[in-house]
Write a protein that holds these residues in place. Structure first.
Motif, short mmCIF file in Angstrom:
data_model
loop_
_atom_site.label_atom_id
_atom_site.label_comp_id
_atom_site.label_asym_id
_atom_site.label_seq_id
_atom_site.Cartn_x
_atom_site.Cartn_y
_atom_site.Cartn_z
N ILE A 1 0.73 -1.35 0.08
CA ILE A 1 0.07 0.20 -0.10
C ILE A 1 0.79 1.36 -0.13
CG2 ILE A 1 -1.76 -1.25 1.32
CD1 ILE A 1 -1.15 0.10 3.71
N GLN A 2 2.03 1.22 -0.07
CA GLN A 2 3.23 2.31 -0.19
C GLN A 2 2.99 3.01 0.97
OE1 GLN A 2 5.19 2.50 -2.84
NE2 GLN A 2 4.60 0.60 -3.46
N SER A 3 3.28 2.46 2.08
CA SER A 3 3.19 3.23 3.47
C SER A 3 4.55 2.89 4.36
CB SER A 3 1.89 2.63 4.34
OG SER A 3 2.14 1.49 4.53
N SER A 4 4.69 4.03 5.16
CA SER A 4 5.36 3.95 6.19
C SER A 4 5.05 3.94 7.69
CB SER A 4 6.74 4.91 6.02
OG SER A 4 7.05 4.88 4.50
N PRO A 5 4.62 2.96 8.01
CA PRO A 5 3.81 2.87 9.29
C PRO A 5 4.43 3.50 10.31
CG PRO A 5 3.32 0.85 8.46
CD PRO A 5 4.33 1.32 7.62
N VAL A 6 5.73 3.09 10.41
CA VAL A 6 6.57 3.55 11.93
C VAL A 6 6.81 5.00 11.86
CG1 VAL A 6 8.83 3.12 13.02
CG2 VAL A 6 7.60 1.17 11.90
N GLU A 7 6.91 5.63 10.77
CA GLU A 7 7.09 6.70 10.42
C GLU A 7 5.94 7.79 10.78
OE1 GLU A 7 8.63 10.00 6.99
OE2 GLU A 7 8.96 7.91 6.88
N GLY A 8 4.76 7.02 10.26
CA GLY A 8 3.56 7.90 10.65
C GLY A 8 3.25 8.13 11.98
N LEU A 9 3.49 6.69 12.85
CA LEU A 9 3.16 6.73 14.34
C LEU A 9 4.04 7.96 14.80
CD1 LEU A 9 3.05 3.09 15.07
CD2 LEU A 9 1.16 4.77 14.95
N VAL A 10 5.36 8.11 14.50
CA VAL A 10 6.31 9.48 14.85
C VAL A 10 5.79 10.44 14.74
CG1 VAL A 10 8.75 10.29 14.59
CG2 VAL A 10 8.36 7.84 14.68
N GLN A 11 5.10 10.70 13.40
CA GLN A 11 4.48 12.10 12.99
C GLN A 11 3.37 12.36 13.96
OE1 GLN A 11 4.52 11.15 8.55
NE2 GLN A 11 4.52 13.35 8.43
N LEU A 12 2.78 11.51 14.51
CA LEU A 12 1.66 11.80 15.28
C LEU A 12 2.06 11.60 16.66
CD1 LEU A 12 -1.34 9.48 13.58
CD2 LEU A 12 -0.87 11.92 13.51
N GLY A 13 3.20 11.28 17.00
CA GLY A 13 3.62 11.48 18.57
C GLY A 13 3.07 10.20 19.14
N LEU A 14 2.75 9.18 18.48
CA LEU A 14 2.20 7.86 19.27
C LEU A 14 3.58 6.84 19.37
CD1 LEU A 14 -1.07 7.78 17.37
CD2 LEU A 14 -0.69 8.30 19.90
N GLU A 15 3.62 6.10 20.18
CA GLU A 15 4.22 4.87 20.49
C GLU A 15 3.40 3.63 20.24
OE1 GLU A 15 7.41 4.55 21.29
OE2 GLU A 15 7.84 6.84 21.76
N TRP A 16 3.79 2.44 20.00
CA TRP A 16 2.96 1.21 20.00
C TRP A 16 2.18 0.97 21.16
CZ3 TRP A 16 3.85 -2.85 23.00
CH2 TRP A 16 4.79 -3.05 23.55
N SER A 17 2.83 1.38 22.52
CA SER A 17 1.97 0.92 23.61
C SER A 17 0.84 1.74 23.64
CB SER A 17 2.95 1.08 24.63
OG SER A 17 3.61 2.55 24.86
N ASP A 18 0.67 2.82 22.86
CA ASP A 18 -0.48 3.74 23.10
C ASP A 18 -1.54 3.17 22.13
OD1 ASP A 18 1.03 5.74 24.45
OD2 ASP A 18 1.89 6.61 22.76
N LEU A 19 -1.34 2.09 21.24
CA LEU A 19 -2.35 1.75 20.47
C LEU A 19 -3.00 0.28 21.04
CD1 LEU A 19 -0.72 2.56 17.27
CD2 LEU A 19 -2.70 3.78 18.28
N LEU A 20 -2.44 0.01 22.26
CA LEU A 20 -3.05 -1.29 22.69
C LEU A 20 -4.52 -1.13 23.09
CD1 LEU A 20 -0.02 -2.07 25.36
CD2 LEU A 20 -0.54 -3.24 23.01
N GLU A 21 -5.19 -2.46 22.76
CA GLU A 21 -6.55 -2.47 22.80
C GLU A 21 -6.98 -2.95 24.31
OE1 GLU A 21 -7.38 -5.47 20.12
OE2 GLU A 21 -6.66 -4.55 18.39
N GLY A 22 -7.97 -2.39 24.54
CA GLY A 22 -8.70 -2.90 26.11
C GLY A 22 -9.47 -4.15 25.80
N PRO A 23 -9.92 -4.76 26.66
CA PRO A 23 -10.58 -6.00 26.59
C PRO A 23 -12.12 -5.80 25.98
CG PRO A 23 -10.04 -5.40 29.02
CD PRO A 23 -9.57 -4.24 28.22
N GLY A 24 -12.34 -6.38 25.02
CA GLY A 24 -13.48 -6.13 23.93
C GLY A 24 -13.61 -5.00 23.09
N SER A 25 -12.42 -4.27 23.08
CA SER A 25 -12.26 -3.08 22.18
C SER A 25 -11.32 -3.28 21.26
CB SER A 25 -11.92 -1.89 22.97
OG SER A 25 -11.56 -0.89 22.39
N ASN A 26 -11.50 -2.64 20.05
CA ASN A 26 -10.73 -2.89 18.81
C ASN A 26 -10.67 -1.68 17.99
OD1 ASN A 26 -13.34 -3.21 17.73
ND2 ASN A 26 -12.74 -4.57 16.15
#
Length: 616
Positions: A395-420
């Motif tokens: 899809i011609q993307s750079s996901p890790v760079e996109g998270l950096v642009q938004l100021g997000l860490e991968w731990s910020d995107l963890l799902e809660g119980p029953g939540s996606n």
């Protein structure tokens, strides 16, 4: 028999020749004896007339060579081939007898077709120990200490560490790989419908049981005694699958099918498997006990199984009376409740694992392959890694760079119980919080690719686009339900999208969530799941980059090799909490459980004995 046939043939030939000769003689005599004026010959003598006997004699003289050849052939045919013919006839008779004897028996299976599983005798189930919790906990207020008797003579103390002895019986279980068959099944409207059934042909054998005998003089001396007696087999087969068949189902999705009694399927299955062998369904199998040493063949049938399933397990209960018990999750052991109301019991059951290539329902007469526990989990996690690593080039993307642009860490995107949808809502709010609106497009493009930009645009248009009156009324009602209106959506589309995602994520039932999303977005609702899926892959890539995973090694092999490369990195982490966090980041909330199941069993173990409670 052969030489008799030779004589019969020769006699028939001779008889035919004689008959033809007599016929020809009669014709010749008739033609030669016609009255006509005597004609003179060259010698001047009158021409004579021949009698029938003379004509026959002339013809027989002409056939003399044939008579000699026929006699010679008859003699040689009787003497020379007699010995060879007799030997051949005896050999053919022996082969025929063996063929008839083979037809009378059951079909002989090739090596490896029938898998035989011996009974589970690993645990000493004839003796079990435990407290009588209805007394030790339910009557705890009755505890007291005697002054003139040992303390262990009270009711509370005597109810502790009790020994429960019982006879244990076992059944040997053997099975052939599951298969599918198309048969006509009766429906509720009294008509026949063509359906594809899954079935498992199996064999059970009563191998006896065991009993613990306590010495009357010295109770510490105990011996095990073999028991033989009839066993009533009550078969209980459950086909289960945990495979997710769509993005909406997440990483795993439970499917369970109980075996059915389908009388119309028994004859076709028996015709395919072995016509000489009687097969019992689950009801017939439980009609009478199995005698000691007796073998009985049966078939378990499942109906309406999803044909897209690749991995599944079959749980067989009823092969032993080995039992376990435990207290329920919210046990109270109240004084007024019946005995055992706060306890739950389960029998030991056999787990069989299989795999098959999923299809669209057109693949008929398919036989499944035997798998092992953990195979599904390994393939699922390995496939997830390959998809995540292979998605950005697609899809011609750079996901890790996109998270950096938004100021997000991968731990910020963890799902809660029953939540996606919570991670996607967080990304939308981060886009909304960007000071420079011009940077939103590049951030979305890096995170989701060009297709992600189109998805966001279509979702925003779907909330305000002009639609038919009926569709407009449903959308207005749905917006009111989430606390929005069309005017608010038009003035703040990105913020409204975040509020809609929050409202959808709060709905527990997937069907209700899908219904509300369809009312709000119409056909564009599918983009929500696509964006959430791409965001999960972006989170997986961020975790892989954190642990310095070799992306080339993951994509160059199979799903199993991809999992093996990941297992090396995960096991190298000494902290258990960090390992759990990493697995949640790569595979969601179910990641740690899937990883534990994938690494618990080793390849080559085709079955396991388990105790499964109804509340698990």
């Amino acid at each position: 028999m052969f030489w008799l046939e030779r004589i019969r043939f020769t006699c028939a030939a001779c008889s035919g020749v004689a008959t033809v000769s007599l016929l020809w003689a009669a014709v010749a005599q008739r033609s030669l004896s016609v009255r006509r004026p005597p004609a003179s010959t060259r010698s001047g003598l009158p021409q004579r007339r021949y009698t029938s006997a003379e004509c026959a004699l002339v013809l027989c003289k002409g056939w003399a060579p044939f008579w000699v050849s026929a006699c010679r052939q008859c003699v040689l045919g009787m003497i020379v081939p007699t010995v060879l013919t007799a030997a051949g006839v005896m050999g053919m008779s022996a082969c025929h007898d063996r063929a008839v004897a083979a037809d009378k028996g059951f079909r002989k299976l090739a090596a490896g077709v029938l898998t035989v599983i011996p009974p589970d005798t690993s645990a000493d189930d004839t003796e079990q120990h435990g407290d009588l919790l209805e007394i030790t906990r339910g009557r705890a207020d009755s505890k007291w200490k005697p002054n003139e008797a040992p303390s262990n003579t009270t009711l509370i103390e005597r109810a502790k560490n009790l020994e429960f002895q019982r006879d244990i019986w076992y059944l040997e279980f053997a099975f052939k790989p599951p298969r599918t068959i198309d048969v006509d099944v009766p429906t509720l409207n009294q008509r026949m419908q063509r359906k594809r059934l899954w079935y498992l042909v199996y064999r059970v054998k009563n191998t006896g049981g065991r009993r613990t005998v306590v010495d009357k003089i010295d109770p510490s001396k105990r011996t095990t005694k073999k028991l033989e007696g009839p066993v009533l087999f009550l078969p209980h087969f459950v086909l289960e699958g945990l495979e997710a068949l769509s993005d909406a189902e997440g990483t795993t999705s439970y499917r369970g099918y109980l075996d059915r009694v389908v009388p119309s399927a028994m004859a076709p299955i028996r015709m395919r498997e072995d016509q000489a062998r009687e097969l019992f369904d689950s009801a017939q199998m439980a009609s009478q006990p199995i005698a000691p040493g007796e073998e009985r063949w049966g078939v378990a049938v499942w109906e309406d199984v999803d044909s897209r399933i690749d991995f599944f397990s079959i749980f067989v209960r009823g092969l032993t009376n080995s039992i376990r018990w435990r207290e329920k999750a919210r046990a109270t052991f109240a004084k007024n409740e019946p005995m055992g109301a706060s306890m739950e019991q389960t029998l030991e059951c056999l787990r069989l694992d299989f795999w098959r290539p999923g299809d669209d329902g057109r693949n008929r007469d398919q036989e499944m392959s035997v798998g092992y526990a953990g195979f599904f989990e390994r393939m699922t996690l390995g496939t997830r890694l390959i998809e995540a690593v292979g998605r950005p080039p697609l899809i011609q993307s750079s996901p890790v760079e996109g998270l950096v642009q938004l100021g997000l860490e991968w731990s910020d995107l963890l799902e809660g119980p029953g939540s996606n949808l919570a991670p996607l809502e967080k990304v939308v709010r981060k886009l909304l919080a960007m000071k420079d609106p011009a940077g939103r497009g590049p951030a979305v493009r890096n995170l989701f690719g060009d297709i992600g930009v189109e998805h966001f645009a279509e979702l925003s248009r779907a909330l305000t686009a002009t639609v038919v009156a009926e569709r407009e009324a449903a959308r207005a009602a749905a917006l009111t339900k989430v606390g929005l209106s069309r005017e608010v959506v038009e003035s703040a589309p990105l913020k409204s999208l975040a509020e809609v995602l929050k409202a959808l994520d709060a709905i527990q039932r997937p069907a209700d969530r899908s219904r509300l999303a369809e009312q709000l977005f119409g056909p564009a609702q599918r983009h929500i799941l696509a964006l959430a899926r791409d965001l999960e892959m972006a989170r997986t890539l961020a975790v892989l980059e954190t642990i310095d995973a070799d992306w080339k090694a993951i994509t160059s092999g199979t799903a199993r090799s991809a999992f093996t490369s990941l297992q090396t990195l995960i096991d190298a982490e000494p902290d258990a909490k960090t390992r759990k966090r990493m697995l949640e980041g790569m595979f969601g909330t179910k990641g740690p459980a899937l990883y534990a199941a994938a690494t618990l069993e080793h390849e080559g173990i085709d079955h396991s004995w388990v105790f499964r409670y109804e509340t698990d």
